[in-house]
Motif scaffolding. Structure first.
Motif, PDB file in Angstrom:
ATOM      1  N   ASP A  54       0.812  -1.212   0.000  1.00 18.85           N
ATOM      2  CA  ASP A  54       0.000   0.000   0.000  1.00 18.85           C
ATOM      3  C   ASP A  54       0.848   1.265   0.000  1.00 18.85           C
ATOM      4  OD1 ASP A  54      -2.642  -0.987  -0.124  1.00 18.85           O
ATOM      5  OD2 ASP A  54      -2.579  -1.495   1.992  1.00 18.85           O
ATOM      6  N   THR A  68      -8.679  -4.597 -11.363  1.00 19.15           N
ATOM      7  CA  THR A  68      -8.582  -3.298 -10.702  1.00 19.15           C
ATOM      8  C   THR A  68      -9.989  -2.796 -10.412  1.00 19.15           C
ATOM      9  OG1 THR A  68      -8.510  -2.150 -12.826  1.00 19.15           O
ATOM     10  CG2 THR A  68      -6.392  -2.641 -11.779  1.00 19.15           C
ATOM     11  N   ASN A  69     -10.073  -1.964  -9.371  1.00 13.92           N
ATOM     12  CA  ASN A  69     -11.352  -1.372  -8.990  1.00 13.92           C
ATOM     13  C   ASN A  69     -11.083   0.044  -8.514  1.00 13.92           C
ATOM     14  OD1 ASN A  69     -13.953  -0.827  -8.201  1.00 13.92           O
ATOM     15  ND2 ASN A  69     -13.948  -2.252  -6.465  1.00 13.92           N
ATOM     16  N   GLU A  70     -11.393   1.028  -9.358  1.00 11.60           N
ATOM     17  CA  GLU A  70     -11.191   2.437  -9.031  1.00 11.60           C
ATOM     18  C   GLU A  70      -9.754   2.726  -8.584  1.00 11.60           C
ATOM     19  OE1 GLU A  70     -14.224   3.908  -6.415  1.00 11.60           O
ATOM     20  OE2 GLU A  70     -15.824   3.022  -7.614  1.00 11.60           O
ATOM     21  N   ILE A  72      -7.484   0.698  -7.487  1.00 14.01           N
ATOM     22  CA  ILE A  72      -6.957  -0.241  -6.489  1.00 14.01           C
ATOM     23  C   ILE A  72      -6.742  -1.583  -7.182  1.00 14.01           C
ATOM     24  CG2 ILE A  72      -7.463  -1.455  -4.319  1.00 14.01           C
ATOM     25  CD1 ILE A  72      -6.935   1.534  -3.969  1.00 14.01           C
ATOM     26  N   TYR A  73      -5.619  -2.228  -6.859  1.00 13.79           N
ATOM     27  CA  TYR A  73      -5.291  -3.521  -7.441  1.00 13.79           C
ATOM     28  C   TYR A  73      -5.866  -4.617  -6.556  1.00 13.79           C
ATOM     29  CZ  TYR A  73      -2.045  -0.689 -10.113  1.00 13.79           C
ATOM     30  OH  TYR A  73      -1.498   0.261 -10.933  1.00 13.79           O
ATOM     31  N   VAL A  74      -6.870  -5.300  -7.051  1.00  9.75           N
ATOM     32  CA  VAL A  74      -7.500  -6.385  -6.308  1.00  9.75           C
ATOM     33  C   VAL A  74      -6.781  -7.672  -6.674  1.00  9.75           C
ATOM     34  CG1 VAL A  74      -9.652  -7.611  -5.843  1.00  9.75           C
ATOM     35  CG2 VAL A  74      -9.698  -5.149  -6.382  1.00  9.75           C
ATOM     36  N   ALA A  79      -6.648  -6.260  -1.351  1.00 14.57           N
ATOM     37  CA  ALA A  79      -6.555  -5.243  -2.404  1.00 14.57           C
ATOM     38  C   ALA A  79      -5.459  -4.263  -2.000  1.00 14.57           C
ATOM     39  CB  ALA A  79      -7.891  -4.529  -2.569  1.00 14.57           C
ATOM     40  N   TRP A  80      -4.742  -3.724  -2.993  1.00 10.05           N
ATOM     41  CA  TRP A  80      -3.536  -2.954  -2.722  1.00 10.05           C
ATOM     42  C   TRP A  80      -3.498  -1.678  -3.543  1.00 10.05           C
ATOM     43  CZ3 TRP A  80      -0.759  -5.306   1.070  1.00 10.05           C
ATOM     44  CH2 TRP A  80      -1.012  -6.657   1.294  1.00 10.05           C
ATOM     45  N   GLU A  81      -2.738  -0.691  -3.055  1.00 11.48           N
ATOM     46  CA  GLU A  81      -2.563   0.569  -3.784  1.00 11.48           C
ATOM     47  C   GLU A  81      -1.436   0.493  -4.809  1.00 11.48           C
ATOM     48  OE1 GLU A  81      -2.246   3.971  -1.228  1.00 11.48           O
ATOM     49  OE2 GLU A  81      -3.958   3.337  -0.016  1.00 11.48           O
ATOM     50  N   GLN A  82      -0.415  -0.323  -4.538  1.00 14.34           N
ATOM     51  CA  GLN A  82       0.730  -0.428  -5.446  1.00 14.34           C
ATOM     52  C   GLN A  82       0.864  -1.865  -5.923  1.00 14.34           C
ATOM     53  OE1 GLN A  82       4.385   1.174  -3.810  1.00 14.34           O
ATOM     54  NE2 GLN A  82       3.316   2.887  -2.857  1.00 14.34           N
ATOM     55  N   CYS A  83       1.170  -2.013  -7.213  1.00 17.72           N
ATOM     56  CA  CYS A  83       1.289  -3.342  -7.803  1.00 17.72           C
ATOM     57  C   CYS A  83       2.307  -3.271  -8.932  1.00 17.72           C
ATOM     58  CB  CYS A  83      -0.083  -3.773  -8.322  1.00 17.72           C
ATOM     59  SG  CYS A  83      -0.155  -5.441  -8.982  1.00 17.72           S
TER      60      CYS A  83
END
Length: 104
Positions: A54, A68-70, A72-74, A79-83
């Protein structure tokens, strides 16, 4: 030179005399605006191996990408902010390091 106004290209080389070679055209003491090229965001497919976190001060963890969802990496787990892709970044697992290509 007027025909080049508003055009984009790639800086090929810069030498000691401040000569910039710009797509096979040579300018001496010519002023132009340079912008840092933005690296395209990686495109992930379901079940791609990824590293996630994150915040920059957190360690990278292994996961499998889902969608992805808005912004965010699911992934399979959470779910994470950085990927980032796992391949080529294996050395970052368990560290807070930056990917080598990341200039931010």
């Amino acid at each position: 030179m007027n025909s080049l106004v508003g055009q984009t290209g790639e800086v090929v080389s810069v030498d000691k005399r401040i000569i910039v070679r710009f797509s096979k055209i040579c300018f001496l003491f010519f002023y132009f605006v340079l912008e840092k090229a933005k690296k395209p965001e990686p495109v992930f497919k379901p079940f791609d191996k990824v590293l996630v976190r994150d915040k920059d001060d957190e360690i990278w963890r292994c996961n499998l990408f889902s969608h992805t969802n808005e912004g965010i990496y699911v992934c399979v787990i959470h779910a994470w902010e950085q990927c980032i892709p796992y391949e080529g970044n294996e050395h970052l697992v368990g560290t807070t390091g930056k990917p080598e290509a990341d200039d931010s």
